[in-house]
Motif scaffolding. Structure first.
Motif, PDB file in Angstrom:
ATOM      1  N   SER A 187      27.809 -14.264  19.692  1.00 15.62           N
ATOM      2  CA  SER A 187      28.782 -14.597  20.733  1.00 15.62           C
ATOM      3  C   SER A 187      28.931 -16.111  20.853  1.00 15.62           C
ATOM      4  O   SER A 187      30.050 -16.628  20.980  1.00 15.62           O
ATOM      5  CB  SER A 187      28.359 -14.002  22.074  1.00 15.62           C
ATOM      6  N   VAL A 192      32.325 -18.340  20.281  1.00 17.72           N
ATOM      7  CA  VAL A 192      32.843 -19.273  21.286  1.00 17.72           C
ATOM      8  C   VAL A 192      33.018 -20.660  20.682  1.00 17.72           C
ATOM      9  O   VAL A 192      34.019 -21.348  20.937  1.00 17.72           O
ATOM     10  CB  VAL A 192      31.895 -19.329  22.507  1.00 17.72           C
ATOM     11  N   THR A 198      32.265  -7.209  23.435  1.00 15.07           N
ATOM     12  CA  THR A 198      31.688  -8.385  24.087  1.00 15.07           C
ATOM     13  C   THR A 198      32.011  -9.653  23.318  1.00 15.07           C
ATOM     14  O   THR A 198      32.421 -10.669  23.901  1.00 15.07           O
ATOM     15  CB  THR A 198      30.167  -8.218  24.225  1.00 15.07           C
ATOM     16  N   VAL A 238      34.216 -12.708  24.725  1.00 11.97           N
ATOM     17  CA  VAL A 238      33.633 -14.038  24.861  1.00 11.97           C
ATOM     18  C   VAL A 238      34.425 -15.061  24.044  1.00 11.97           C
ATOM     19  O   VAL A 238      34.672 -16.190  24.486  1.00 11.97           O
ATOM     20  CB  VAL A 238      32.152 -14.011  24.434  1.00 11.97           C
ATOM     21  N   SER A 239      34.854 -14.674  22.844  1.00 12.43           N
ATOM     22  CA  SER A 239      35.613 -15.608  22.010  1.00 12.43           C
ATOM     23  C   SER A 239      36.964 -15.934  22.639  1.00 12.43           C
ATOM     24  O   SER A 239      37.436 -17.071  22.561  1.00 12.43           O
ATOM     25  CB  SER A 239      35.812 -15.035  20.605  1.00 12.43           C
ATOM     26  N   VAL A 292      37.558 -16.075  25.774  1.00  5.40           N
ATOM     27  CA  VAL A 292      37.272 -17.013  26.849  1.00  5.40           C
ATOM     28  C   VAL A 292      37.076 -18.417  26.278  1.00  5.40           C
ATOM     29  O   VAL A 292      37.539 -19.415  26.853  1.00  5.40           O
ATOM     30  CB  VAL A 292      36.019 -16.579  27.630  1.00  5.40           C
ATOM     31  N   PHE A 328      38.059 -12.256  30.350  1.00  5.41           N
ATOM     32  CA  PHE A 328      36.651 -12.053  30.001  1.00  5.41           C
ATOM     33  C   PHE A 328      36.110 -10.768  30.646  1.00  5.41           C
ATOM     34  O   PHE A 328      35.474  -9.949  29.975  1.00  5.41           O
ATOM     35  CB  PHE A 328      35.823 -13.248  30.466  1.00  5.41           C
ATOM     36  N   VAL A 350      34.824  -7.505  28.467  1.00  5.80           N
ATOM     37  CA  VAL A 350      33.429  -7.053  28.489  1.00  5.80           C
ATOM     38  C   VAL A 350      33.338  -5.596  28.942  1.00  5.80           C
ATOM     39  O   VAL A 350      32.555  -4.809  28.399  1.00  5.80           O
ATOM     40  CB  VAL A 350      32.595  -7.969  29.401  1.00  5.80           C
ATOM     41  N   SER A 370      39.548  -6.634  22.766  1.00  6.03           N
ATOM     42  CA  SER A 370      38.291  -5.903  22.588  1.00  6.03           C
ATOM     43  C   SER A 370      38.512  -4.547  21.940  1.00  6.03           C
ATOM     44  O   SER A 370      37.819  -4.167  20.989  1.00  6.03           O
ATOM     45  CB  SER A 370      37.594  -5.729  23.937  1.00  6.03           C
TER      46      SER A 370
END
Length: 500
Positions: free
Chosen positions: A33, A37, A154, A158-159, A161, A335, A339, A394
């Motif tokens: 993760s 990011v 996830t 996260v990426s 975000v 995000f 998730v 996702s």
């Protein structure tokens, strides 16, 4: 080789080199993760700082456009190629190399004082496009099967975000540290992450694709993408009906046809065309194209809308920093929904999730077309859209990872990301054309032009919602995999007889 070869699947190693451990899987997920990011920040942090970079390297508006175009072309070409190399030689080694290239490109960008050197830096950074497909492949190797969907969701969340945070922090970085720190900070971050992946990410014994890298397929795929993305990126400056634009698009069609022919006749294709014909894959790619069309346009042009001067009569006149802060709500909702989507995907069909996720995107764009006179209105409408963006990124990522054999994960996930990028390029071309055609005497688009853009994006979101109806249910997806992919019966990968 003839095109009717069986889609080979390397036997999943029944005994892994080490059993799954919950703490090890969680640590691997956290590290992957962070890697995702760090790439996403590189991808997005430069865009809001283009004007500062233009002054820094003393170039024109057209010249600084190559900072984006060079990155786009490099990422488009290298993402599926490096994903496939990871499938063949080991995803962990290739991920370390990709992060090292990101760090090297960032160092060169920080030191650049001329446009050619800056474009070279962005070309090297483009290799980072393979980070996500490699991370998805490693998740499949390192995480228990029942947790793969959650883990992929996830990482995708996260990426995304990270991409939004790039827009948020670009202004403060330029104003407080200087334009070179748009590259120094990513250089430090990606260098540290590369070291961490090398020393701490476990080696996996996941399936590895057979054969060497298909050079002919690589060259023709690269040619197709370059010939397609160049006119999409620069067609507004060249003229959409100019000989150069139409010639390159025709060349993309010709070379793309050659690429498909080459892949169909290769024993070890770069991208097996039969994987692309699987219904879960082609429907996910169609949805990804439309999501890219909308997502790249929103994150690329709404900050520009926020910065339109108040003298135009409709502009809000916000600074780079404030326009970034107004994107914080969409970052949070994207995000959170991303998730949550991972665990839900184990209980709710991806088709249903994507249909539900498309609704807030449509609603947000229609609201934006009607209400955009106050900063809070834009922040609220974008926050609503962020729910759908998080679900879409996702769920689509998990859908593709589950739909293909393990030895094709990197290449096919890379092409799915690429198709989203192509959708983004098409979206940017459409939006740019609309805004340019409605330009006023002062050079800024009219308010009606912006409203037209928001409505076109809303229509694209409706089409995207409709395309999600084509995605198979879980039962249909299993039938598709049974038809096209069979477990190997011997070490020689004897092809199974498809079920009728």
């Amino acid at each position: 080789m003839p095109s009717n070869h069986a889609l080979e699947r390397s036997p999943d190693p029944a005994p892994r080199t080490r059993p799954f451990r919950a703490e090890g899987a969680q640590a691997s997920l956290a590290l992957l993760s962070v890697a995702s990011v760090s790439y996403a920040l590189v991808q997005s942090v430069v865009n809001p700082g283009l004007e500062a970079l233009r002054d820094h390297v003393h170039t024109s508006q057209l010249g600084v456009g190559w900072v984006l175009t060079g990155f786009l072309l490099s990422s488009a070409v290298l993402t599926p190629v490096l994903g496939r190399v990871g499938d063949q030689v080991g995803k962990r080694h290739v991920l370390v190399a990709v992060l090292a290239l990101l760090a090297l490109g960032s160092v060169i960008g920080a030191l650049a004082t001329s446009l050619p050197v800056l474009v070279l830096a962005r070309v090297l950074q483009g290799a980072g496009g393979a980070t996500l497909p490699l991370a998805f492949g490693l998740v499949r190797d390192l995480v228990p099967r029942r947790q793969v969907g959650t883990a992929v969701g996830t990482i995708a969340a996260v990426s995304s975000v990270g991409g939004a945070l790039g827009v948020l922090v670009a202004g403060p970085i330029v104003s407080s540290l200087g334009v070179a720190w748009l590259f120094w900070l990513p250089a430090i971050a990606n260098g540290l992450v590369a070291i961490a992946v090398f020393f701490f990410l476990p080696r996996s014994s996941g399936a590895t694709a057979a054969g060497r890298l298909n050079v002919g397929a690589t060259v023709t795929l690269a040619g197709t993408l370059v010939l397609l993305l160049l006119p999409l990126s620069l067609g507004q400056d060249w003229g959409w009906l100019s000989g150069r634009t139409l010639g390159l698009l025709a060349g993309a069609l010709a070379v793309g046809t050659l690429w498909v022919w080459w892949e169909n006749r290769s024993r070890h294709p770069l991208i097996d065309m039969r994987v692309f014909r699987m219904r879960p894959v082609w429907t996910a790619n169609l949805a990804s194209f439309l999501l890219g069309f909308i997502l790249y346009s929103v994150f690329g042009f709404v900050p520009s809308f926020l910065q339109v001067p108040t003298a135009t009569g409709y502009g809000l006149g916000e600074s780079i920093t404030v326009s970034g802060l107004l994107f914080l709500p969409v970052t949070l909702t994207q995000f959170a929904s991303g998730v949550v989507t991972g665990p839900l995907a184990t209980r709710i069909p991806a088709k249903a999730l994507l249909i539900l996720g498309s609704v807030p995107v449509v609603v947000s764009l229609l609201l934006l077309a009607a209400f955009h006179g106050e900063p809070w209105q834009i922040a609220l409408t974008m926050a609503i859209g962020g729910i759908g963006f998080g679900v879409g990124l996702s769920a689509l990522s998990a859908l593709v990872v589950h739909a293909v054999p393990a030895e094709h994960t990197g290449a096919v996930s890379g092409m799915n990301a690429n198709i989203r990028t192509i959708g983004g390029a098409v979206g940017a071309a459409v939006v740019t054309t609309i805004l340019a055609s409605t330009a006023r005497a002062d050079g800024y688009p009219s308010e009606g032009g912006w409203v037209a853009v928001f409505l076109v994006l809303a229509v694209a979101a409706v089409v995207g919602l409709t395309s999600c109806l084509l995605i198979p249910t879980g039962h249909q997806e299993n039938e598709s995999q049974d038809l096209h992919i069979g477990a190997d019966q011997t070490a020689e990968s004897t092809a199974p007889v498809p079920r009728s």
